[in-house]
Motif scaffolding. Structure first.
Motif, short mmCIF file in Angstrom:
data_model
loop_
_atom_site.label_atom_id
_atom_site.label_comp_id
_atom_site.label_asym_id
_atom_site.label_seq_id
_atom_site.Cartn_x
_atom_site.Cartn_y
_atom_site.Cartn_z
N ASN A 115 1.04 -0.83 -0.28
CA ASN A 115 -0.01 -0.12 0.04
C ASN A 115 1.05 1.11 -0.12
O ASN A 115 0.07 2.40 -0.39
CB ASN A 115 -0.85 -0.39 0.66
N ASP A 116 2.21 1.66 0.56
CA ASP A 116 2.80 2.40 0.52
C ASP A 116 4.13 2.33 -0.39
O ASP A 116 5.63 3.07 -0.81
CB ASP A 116 3.71 2.37 1.58
N GLY A 117 3.78 1.82 -1.49
CA GLY A 117 4.80 1.16 -3.67
C GLY A 117 5.74 0.69 -2.89
O GLY A 117 6.69 0.78 -4.42
N TYR A 118 5.35 -0.24 -2.00
CA TYR A 118 7.01 -1.23 -2.63
C TYR A 118 6.46 -2.25 -3.08
O TYR A 118 4.94 -2.59 -2.99
CB TYR A 118 7.77 -1.66 -0.78
N GLU A 119 7.68 -3.03 -4.04
CA GLU A 119 6.47 -4.24 -4.74
C GLU A 119 7.81 -5.79 -4.14
O GLU A 119 8.41 -5.14 -3.48
CB GLU A 119 7.65 -4.12 -6.36
N LYS A 120 6.46 -6.16 -3.72
CA LYS A 120 7.08 -7.73 -2.67
C LYS A 120 7.69 -8.51 -3.59
O LYS A 120 7.23 -8.66 -5.08
CB LYS A 120 5.61 -8.77 -2.21
N VAL A 121 8.69 -9.57 -3.14
CA VAL A 121 9.83 -10.11 -4.12
C VAL A 121 10.10 -11.34 -3.31
O VAL A 121 9.94 -11.03 -1.99
CB VAL A 121 10.50 -9.80 -4.59
N GLU A 122 10.33 -12.58 -3.77
CA GLU A 122 10.37 -13.69 -2.58
C GLU A 122 11.73 -13.26 -2.13
O GLU A 122 12.93 -12.59 -2.39
CB GLU A 122 10.85 -14.96 -3.87
N PHE A 123 11.40 -14.52 -0.80
CA PHE A 123 13.13 -14.17 -0.20
C PHE A 123 14.43 -13.93 -0.23
O PHE A 123 15.46 -12.96 -0.59
CB PHE A 123 12.98 -14.45 1.47
N HIS A 124 14.78 -14.82 -2.15
CA HIS A 124 15.85 -15.41 -2.58
C HIS A 124 16.36 -14.66 -3.50
O HIS A 124 16.81 -14.28 -3.74
CB HIS A 124 16.04 -16.75 -2.39
N GLU A 125 15.19 -13.62 -3.18
CA GLU A 125 15.40 -12.55 -4.79
C GLU A 125 15.98 -11.23 -4.04
O GLU A 125 16.56 -11.06 -3.10
CB GLU A 125 13.91 -12.18 -5.90
N THR A 126 16.60 -10.60 -4.96
CA THR A 126 16.98 -9.28 -4.55
C THR A 126 16.59 -7.85 -4.13
O THR A 126 15.32 -8.06 -5.12
CB THR A 126 18.26 -8.32 -5.73
N ALA A 127 16.57 -7.75 -2.78
CA ALA A 127 15.05 -6.41 -2.29
C ALA A 127 15.66 -5.31 -1.51
O ALA A 127 17.14 -5.50 -1.49
CB ALA A 127 14.50 -7.09 -1.62
N ASP A 128 14.99 -4.63 -2.02
CA ASP A 128 15.91 -3.50 -0.90
C ASP A 128 15.38 -3.27 1.03
O ASP A 128 16.40 -3.25 1.24
CB ASP A 128 14.89 -2.09 -2.07
#
Length: 444
Positions: free
Chosen positions: A29-42
């Motif tokens: 809702n705050d504009g983040y994109e959800k990805v899987e834990f094994h993927e690169t995330a901020d």
């Protein structure tokens, strides 16, 4: 500029999964994109558990996993371990933010920017402040959702840190539970699992109000009327709070399935007293008999702790024999581990790690025997299976209402479908092979 990415890892119980899912939606809702834990995330959010020593240790390895994927990522620890031992979590290399029991639901408000902190920030309330209720549910897959209806616990079991980690017993309003259930049903999810810390205590309001606005039975009856839900499952309920009226209602209900998970912890009354459990083994026998009288095919799961302080070989054998003779379906075996700030950690009669391990192995063997006997009792019967989405080595899996795990060669048309099957044989992995009796609509 692309949206920042966030990934989640959940340790522990179904309740944690429901809360992680709700927290993830606040990020989206705050504009983040959800990805899987094994993927690169901020941002990596780790929802912790502190029921056993092992869960504490796993936190460090999960943080390392996140850092390996992206060493510059912002790492957040939340959940029970974060409430109980915030400074310990904050000391783990790479952790930027630690949030306690009430703060975790406002996690995005604590992130000013995504640059790494030189030292971990800790925001953790006194547990007495965790006196309000935050509803949540998980919708991680298309098949089932975990719906939180209650939080916290007023019991004082001598081994347990959950009241310290989650606060007093408090519940969602009946209106909000029904609203969440309707939202889940609208997403073509076929099964809802009710979760909480002590769900049989459902109905206590916020701010320490001990009065029950509604009972667990009223909750169950109201949920049974929600349109679009095919199955409702009770995750775990204390034996002293599982009343005959609830058992009778489940036996005749439209949606509730004949599957109960009832913590026992010990088959010795002496041990139950030391644990400060609110029943004796005789009540437990009565609950099992009542369920089986109403629902002969019901699946009954049992939590049991081995190696509790003061548990002699005679006490353990008493538990083993009690469970062996009881008409139950499987066990969840917990090896006792000392938790800080619990009465049990100060008790005499410490059981050696070697003995704990040996007793745990014996009960796990008994569990396998019990599950096999239960599955064998179901062979030849026609049951409805809800198949799941995962393709595991060319097979699709699913569960009957009474929690028999069924295996069938992979067919994408079966995913999230309720299909009638005949249970035929137990395969070498311990799952049941089944013949499909339903007509299956081909995927378009």
């Amino acid at each position: 500029m692309p949206n920042p990415k966030v990934a989640f890892y959940t340790l522990g119980c179904k309740l944690n999964f429901s809360e992680t899912s709700t927290i993830s939606r606040s990020f989206e809702n705050d504009g983040y994109e959800k990805v899987e834990f094994h993927e690169t995330a901020d941002v990596y959010v780790i929802n912790t558990c502190s029921v056993t020593e092992n869960a504490d240790k796993r936190f460090k390895s999960i943080v390392k996993q996140a850092q390996k994927t992206n060493e510059d990522a912002f790492v957040i620890g939340i959940g029970c371990y974060a409430q109980l031992q915030p400074e310990e979590l904050a000391a783990v290399d790479g952790v930027d933010l630690v949030l306690g029991a009430t703060e975790k639901f406002k996690v995005t408000q604590y992130i000013n920017d995504l640059s790494k902190n030189e030292t971990s920030e800790v925001h953790s309330c006194e547990i007495d402040e965790a006196n309000f209720y935050v509803g949540s549910y998980s919708i991680g897959d298309r098949t089932r959702a975990f719906l939180k209806v209650q939080d916290g616990c007023d019991y004082k079991c001598t081994y347990c840190t959950i009241p310290l980690a989650r606060g007093i017993s408090r519940s969602d309003t009946l209106k909000n539970v029904l609203k969440n259930a309707a939202e889940i049903a609208a997403q073509d999810i076929k099964e809802i699992v009710l979760t909480g810390v002590n769900i049989g205590d459902y109905g206590k309001g916020e701010f320490g109000n001990k009065k029950h606005e509604h009972t667990f039975l009223e909750l169950v009856k109201a949920l049974d009327e929600v349109e679009g839900i095919e199955r409702l499952r009770i995750s775990s309920i204390e034996p002293n709070l599982l009343k005959n009226e609830t058992i009778d209602f489940v036996g005749d209900s439209k949606c509730f399935v004949p599957h109960f998970h009832i913590p026992l912890q010990s088959g010795s009354n002496e041990m139950l007293k030391l644990m400060r459990r609110r029943y004796q083994r005789e009540l437990y026998v009565d609950r099992v008999q009542q369920i089986k009288k109403q629902m002969p095919d019901a699946c009954i799961g049992v939590d049991v702790i081995v190696g509790f302080p003061g548990e002699t070989e005679a006490h353990f054998l008493e538990t083993y024999q009690f469970l062996n003779e009881l008409n139950i379906s499987y066990l969840h075996v917990f090896t006792y581990s000392e938790r800080p700030n619990t009465l049990a950690a100060e008790m005499n009669g410490v059981v050696s790690k070697k003995q704990r391990k040996k007793r745990s192995k014996l009960l796990r063997g008994l569990s396998a025997k019990k599950r096999r006997a239960f599955y064998e009792s179901q062979l030849g019967k026609t049951k409805t299976v809800l198949f799941e989405a995962e393709n595991k080595e060319g097979y699709i899996h699913g569960f009957t209402k009474n929690y028999v795990k069924v295996i069938h060669p992979w067919n994408p048309n079966f995913v999230n479908q309720l299909l009638d099957v005949k249970l035929e044989e137990i395969d070498e992995t311990g799952m049941v092979k089944a013949k499909i009796l339903s007509q299956v609509t081909e995927l378009v």
